[in-house]
Enzyme design. Structure first.
Site, PDB file in Angstrom:
ATOM      1  N   GLU A   1      64.308  24.610  38.357  1.00  0.00           N
ATOM      2  CA  GLU A   1      63.183  24.567  39.317  1.00  0.00           C
ATOM      3  C   GLU A   1      62.280  23.357  39.083  1.00  0.00           C
ATOM      4  O   GLU A   1      61.570  22.936  39.976  1.00  0.00           O
ATOM      5  CB  GLU A   1      62.389  25.885  39.273  1.00  0.00           C
ATOM      6  CG  GLU A   1      61.391  26.041  38.132  1.00  0.00           C
ATOM      7  CD  GLU A   1      62.024  26.388  36.780  1.00  0.00           C
ATOM      8  OE1 GLU A   1      63.269  26.453  36.699  1.00  0.00           O
ATOM      9  OE2 GLU A   1      61.262  26.593  35.818  1.00  0.00           O
TER      10      GLU A   1
ATOM     11  N   CYS B   1      66.444  30.456  31.646  1.00  0.00           N
ATOM     12  CA  CYS B   1      65.892  30.358  30.279  1.00  0.00           C
ATOM     13  C   CYS B   1      65.739  31.747  29.635  1.00  0.00           C
ATOM     14  O   CYS B   1      66.750  32.384  29.357  1.00  0.00           O
ATOM     15  CB  CYS B   1      64.591  29.573  30.294  1.00  0.00           C
ATOM     16  SG  CYS B   1      64.195  28.849  28.691  1.00  0.00           S
TER      17      CYS B   1
ATOM     18  N   HIS C   1      65.675  24.485  33.023  1.00  0.00           N
ATOM     19  CA  HIS C   1      64.762  24.856  34.114  1.00  0.00           C
ATOM     20  C   HIS C   1      65.077  24.045  35.380  1.00  0.00           C
ATOM     21  O   HIS C   1      64.431  23.020  35.625  1.00  0.00           O
ATOM     22  CB  HIS C   1      63.302  24.644  33.687  1.00  0.00           C
ATOM     23  CG  HIS C   1      62.777  25.749  32.830  1.00  0.00           C
ATOM     24  ND1 HIS C   1      62.202  26.884  33.352  1.00  0.00           N
ATOM     25  CD2 HIS C   1      62.780  25.905  31.485  1.00  0.00           C
ATOM     26  CE1 HIS C   1      61.845  27.694  32.370  1.00  0.00           C
ATOM     27  NE2 HIS C   1      62.195  27.123  31.224  1.00  0.00           N
TER      28      HIS C   1
END
Ligand code: MN
Length: 235
Positions: free
Chosen positions: A213, A109, A211
């Site tokens: 994660e 990001c 994202h």
């Protein structure tokens, strides 16, 4: 030996005691990928960036607020919320030294946007204000699925993810406009927004606008962290 992956921190200095912090999802994803996560605190002394990088095998650049537009020669748009100046200076130093040292990098990001700027690229300061896209890219509900990205087949990203269409979250309001030197756009949304980049003629530098994660329970997103850890082994 498991490689040590340095994770950049966000920085808050509003209260009495400034602090560096980041979200647990990042370190959990590195552990799941068989790396050793280490948080890198934001520091005033940018010489420390090089000392830290000598101790780590790979670098994970986390998300955050916006890159100060002065870095790519623009005045801030009213929707632009700049990252804390101390983090901006430290992250910038970290990336410059990491690139010189040819460290493997996964940039997420804001991290991907900053790499682009460090390499001489520019950003769209607010996708919505510029009427660039009919798609919602800043999904404030932080849903696990916001839009699909199409991955270029001839890319490291495709080798990692193994499929052409990937469902991603999306919580960004900025995006890459002009690509930095040596960077190649490797995934896009149907509206043409660049959702992933990689640095050519470099050991391993992959940036994604989403994202992964937060979706690390999906194999295609976890694969990004495994690829970083793998690239960081025995360096
Ligand atoms: Mn998006």
């Amino acid at each position: 030996m498991k490689p040590v992956i340095g994770i950049t921190c966000d920085y808050e200095a509003e209260g009495m005691q400034p602090y560096s912090f980041t979200y647990r999802d990042y370190s959990d994803a590195i552990i799941a990928a068989h790396g050793i996560p280490v948080l890198l605190p934001v520091m005033k002394d940018t010489n420390t960036a090089g000392l830290l990088l000598e101790k780590i095998d790979g670098l994970l650049l986390t998300g955050g607020d916006d890159v100060p537009p002065q870095r790519y020669g623009e005045e801030p748009h009213k929707k632009t919320i700049c990252i804390h100046p101390d983090r901006d200076i430290f992250d910038h130093a970290l990336i410059c030294v990491a690139l010189r040292m040819k460290k493997p990098v996964l940039a997420i990001c804001y991290g991907a946007q900053l790499v682009n700027v460090v390499l001489g690229g520019s950003l769209i300061q607010d996708i919505q204000s510029e009427g660039m896209s009919p798609l919602a890219h800043k999904d404030l509900r932080n849903r696990r699925y916001t839009h699909t990205v199409t991955v270029e087949k001839n890319s490291i990203l495709y080798k990692i993810i193994g499929k052409e269409h990937v469902e991603t979250n999306s919580v960004h309001h900025q995006a890459i406009r002009r690509l930095g030197k040596g960077l190649k756009g490797t995934a896009r949304t149907p509206d043409g927004i660049i959702e992933a980049v990689e640095l050519q003629d470099y050991p391993f530098l992959v940036g994604v606008q989403w994202h992964p994660e937060r979706m690390a329970d999906f194999p295609c997103h976890a694969a990004l962290f495994r690829a970083l850890v793998k690239a960081s082994v025995s360096r």
